[in-house]
Design an enzyme around this catalytic site. Sequence first.
Site, PDB file in Angstrom:
ATOM      1  N   VAL A 105       0.810  -1.220   0.000  1.00 58.61           N
ATOM      2  CA  VAL A 105       0.000   0.000   0.000  1.00 58.61           C
ATOM      3  C   VAL A 105       0.842   1.268   0.000  1.00 58.61           C
ATOM      4  CG1 VAL A 105      -2.044  -1.064   0.997  1.00 58.61           C
ATOM      5  CG2 VAL A 105      -0.288  -0.116   2.518  1.00 58.61           C
TER       6      VAL A 105
ATOM      7  N   SER B 114       2.425   8.167  16.371  1.00 60.72           N
ATOM      8  CA  SER B 114       3.448   7.843  17.358  1.00 60.72           C
ATOM      9  C   SER B 114       3.526   8.944  18.399  1.00 60.72           C
ATOM     10  CB  SER B 114       4.817   7.693  16.682  1.00 60.72           C
ATOM     11  OG  SER B 114       5.834   7.546  17.657  1.00 60.72           O
TER      12      SER B 114
ATOM     13  N   TYR C 269      11.585   9.226  10.428  1.00 63.05           N
ATOM     14  CA  TYR C 269      10.439   8.531  11.042  1.00 63.05           C
ATOM     15  C   TYR C 269       9.587   9.552  11.786  1.00 63.05           C
ATOM     16  CZ  TYR C 269       7.849   5.552  14.316  1.00 63.05           C
ATOM     17  OH  TYR C 269       6.863   4.959  15.055  1.00 63.05           O
TER      18      TYR C 269
ATOM     19  N   LYS D 207       5.647  10.474  10.987  1.00 62.54           N
ATOM     20  CA  LYS D 207       4.590  10.339  11.973  1.00 62.54           C
ATOM     21  C   LYS D 207       3.921  11.686  12.267  1.00 62.54           C
ATOM     22  CE  LYS D 207       4.571   5.906  12.761  1.00 62.54           C
ATOM     23  NZ  LYS D 207       3.401   5.075  12.408  1.00 62.54           N
TER      24      LYS D 207
END
Length: 264
Positions: free
Chosen positions: A64, A141, A154, A158
Amino acid sequence: MDFSNKVVIITGANSALAAATATLLSSYGAQLILVSSNPAEIKELSDELVKPHVKTPLLITADVTKEEGAKRVERETVNHFGKVDVVVNAAGGMVPDCIQKPDLKAFDENINLNLRSVYLMTTIFARHLMRSRGNIVNIGSVFVDTIFSGHVTYNIAKAGIEYLTKTSALELANKGIRVNCVKPGFTETNVTPKMHKCEDKKPWEDATRMVPLGKLINGRDIAEAIVFLASEQAKNITGTSIIIDGGLALSGTTVIDKIRTAFD
């Protein structure tokens, strides 16, 4: 809670978090679509879910992070069930990187795994959710709220999920679609003794000792929040993020920085 006659898509279904969510939703009567790029792992999860009086999940092998993969999920879901009520965007991953050691490959992987996938699933399924007046639950997160060094892209991805959640919630509210986010802290499945650091230092102390409530989060804890937001009990909640971290974010950036963890 009752999810009878509800069709729920869960991406990243090979993860422990998604498995816990699938198990809980299944117990409430949901018809599940489990999506993963790893067919063996979702088959294993499906076999565990199939019990008397539990509906057999539809398994879809798709990436995806790619438009064609997300559209395959759309085609197979609509062809099989004719509708979608809930999309749980649980696909994701973490590739460590640092500002001092720039890594464009890590940047692309973090953005694709965590943000691009959510964007694609949101934009592709919005028209179906308009018909069912359904909702989306994204997985963010806690490290949007307290910075986690050594994982710069990252963190960026997030943070993007949180703002995608808010923007989508605002734009889709008049279509009857709710969009919310769950933000986990350290969990029992993703904290390991192996620590990632941009510098060579001795291992940081055990993460559990840094959590104010003194314990890590488990998959069931997160699943319960996801299921609540997806349910009719949250019918007036949209654009909201729920933090589930045992108080970890209260510890501040300095403490968080001491328990940076490596993810395989």
